[in-house]
Design a protein around this motif. Structure first.
Motif, PDB file in Angstrom:
ATOM      1  N   PHE A   1       0.837  -1.192   0.000  1.00  0.00           N
ATOM      2  CA  PHE A   1       0.000   0.000   0.000  1.00  0.00           C
ATOM      3  C   PHE A   1       0.875   1.246   0.000  1.00  0.00           C
ATOM      4  N   VAL A   2       0.520   2.206  -0.839  1.00  0.00           N
ATOM      5  CA  VAL A   2       1.220   3.482  -0.942  1.00  0.00           C
ATOM      6  C   VAL A   2       0.246   4.574  -0.503  1.00  0.00           C
ATOM      7  N   ASP A   3       0.716   5.452   0.369  1.00  0.00           N
ATOM      8  CA  ASP A   3      -0.088   6.564   0.863  1.00  0.00           C
ATOM      9  C   ASP A   3      -0.394   7.512  -0.295  1.00  0.00           C
ATOM     10  N   LEU A   4      -1.655   7.927  -0.423  1.00  0.00           N
ATOM     11  CA  LEU A   4      -2.066   8.823  -1.507  1.00  0.00           C
ATOM     12  C   LEU A   4      -2.088  10.298  -1.105  1.00  0.00           C
ATOM     13  N   LYS A   5      -1.456  10.644   0.014  1.00  0.00           N
ATOM     14  CA  LYS A   5      -1.442  12.039   0.470  1.00  0.00           C
ATOM     15  C   LYS A   5      -0.850  12.966  -0.589  1.00  0.00           C
ATOM     16  N   ASP A   6       0.209  12.545  -1.260  1.00  0.00           N
ATOM     17  CA  ASP A   6       0.820  13.383  -2.297  1.00  0.00           C
ATOM     18  C   ASP A   6      -0.064  13.482  -3.537  1.00  0.00           C
ATOM     19  N   VAL A   7      -1.019  12.582  -3.686  1.00  0.00           N
ATOM     20  CA  VAL A   7      -1.919  12.581  -4.840  1.00  0.00           C
ATOM     21  C   VAL A   7      -3.201  13.355  -4.535  1.00  0.00           C
ATOM     22  N   LEU A   8      -3.849  13.035  -3.407  1.00  0.00           N
ATOM     23  CA  LEU A   8      -5.141  13.632  -3.064  1.00  0.00           C
ATOM     24  C   LEU A   8      -5.036  14.840  -2.140  1.00  0.00           C
TER      25      LEU A   8
END
Length: 184
Positions: free
Chosen positions: A115-122
């Motif tokens: 799993f990769v954190d999507l903080k940089d995306v969303l």
């Protein structure tokens, strides 16, 4: 959880108990499905944990697999969505009451990316609902947020992401669940 099929003739098969075939996992609070390489793949959330199973075109089911054991543990899962791209399944989850969002891929060979954190995306958002689909081989993701916004993001084939807010002109009220699909 129950499963049925709408046949090409427009008829529905009898509902079948999925737990009776793949094993019990407790009370299911969320579920997501995707067509992946001609197979039905299912993610079910029970007790804040994600479980995964596959139904082959011949009608055979795999036993539930614990997604955290394959793709690394996260906080308690509150929302899930998934989409197939070719023979890979993209899984997107929201955890900790939506405060964190993650993405993982179950590859065609059965292995999982972590799993990769999507903080940089969303960005820093609290997701209330997630939706996922594939359009032209690219993952498209939607999310409604606790601050009454909707986001749309595309994971391109080169693995880069593009995110844009969705503008709701003439729509009033509080945003709830969201879904997305592609058409030909």
């Amino acid at each position: 959880m129950f499963h049925t099929i709408r046949t090409a003739a427009g008829h529905w098969t009898k509902f079948g108990d999925v737990a009776g075939v793949v094993g019990p996992i407790g009370t299911v609070t969320h579920a997501a499905t995707a067509s992946v390489g001609g197979q039905l793949q299912v993610i079910a959330i029970s007790g804040g944990k994600a479980f995964h199973t596959i139904r082959t075109p011949a009608g055979n089911w795999s036993l539930w697999g614990n997604v955290a054991q394959a793709a690394n543990p996260t906080g308690p899962i509150t929302s899930v969505s998934m989409a197939g791209t070719g023979s890979d399944a993209h899984i997107v989850i929201a955890t900790d009451n939506g405060r964190h969002q993650y993405h993982a891929i179950r590859k065609s060979n059965g292995s999982w990316d972590t799993f990769v954190d999507l903080k940089d995306v969303l960005g820093t958002v609290t997701a209330k609902s997630l939706g996922a689909t594939t359009v032209d081989g690219e993952l498209q993701l939607t999310a409604t947020t606790a601050d009454n916004k909707a986001l749309h993001t595309i994971r391109h084939t080169d693995r880069t992401w593009t995110t844009t807010p969705v503008i709701f002109q003439g729509v009033s009220g509080t945003l709830g669940a969201i879904t997305i699909t592609g058409t030909l």
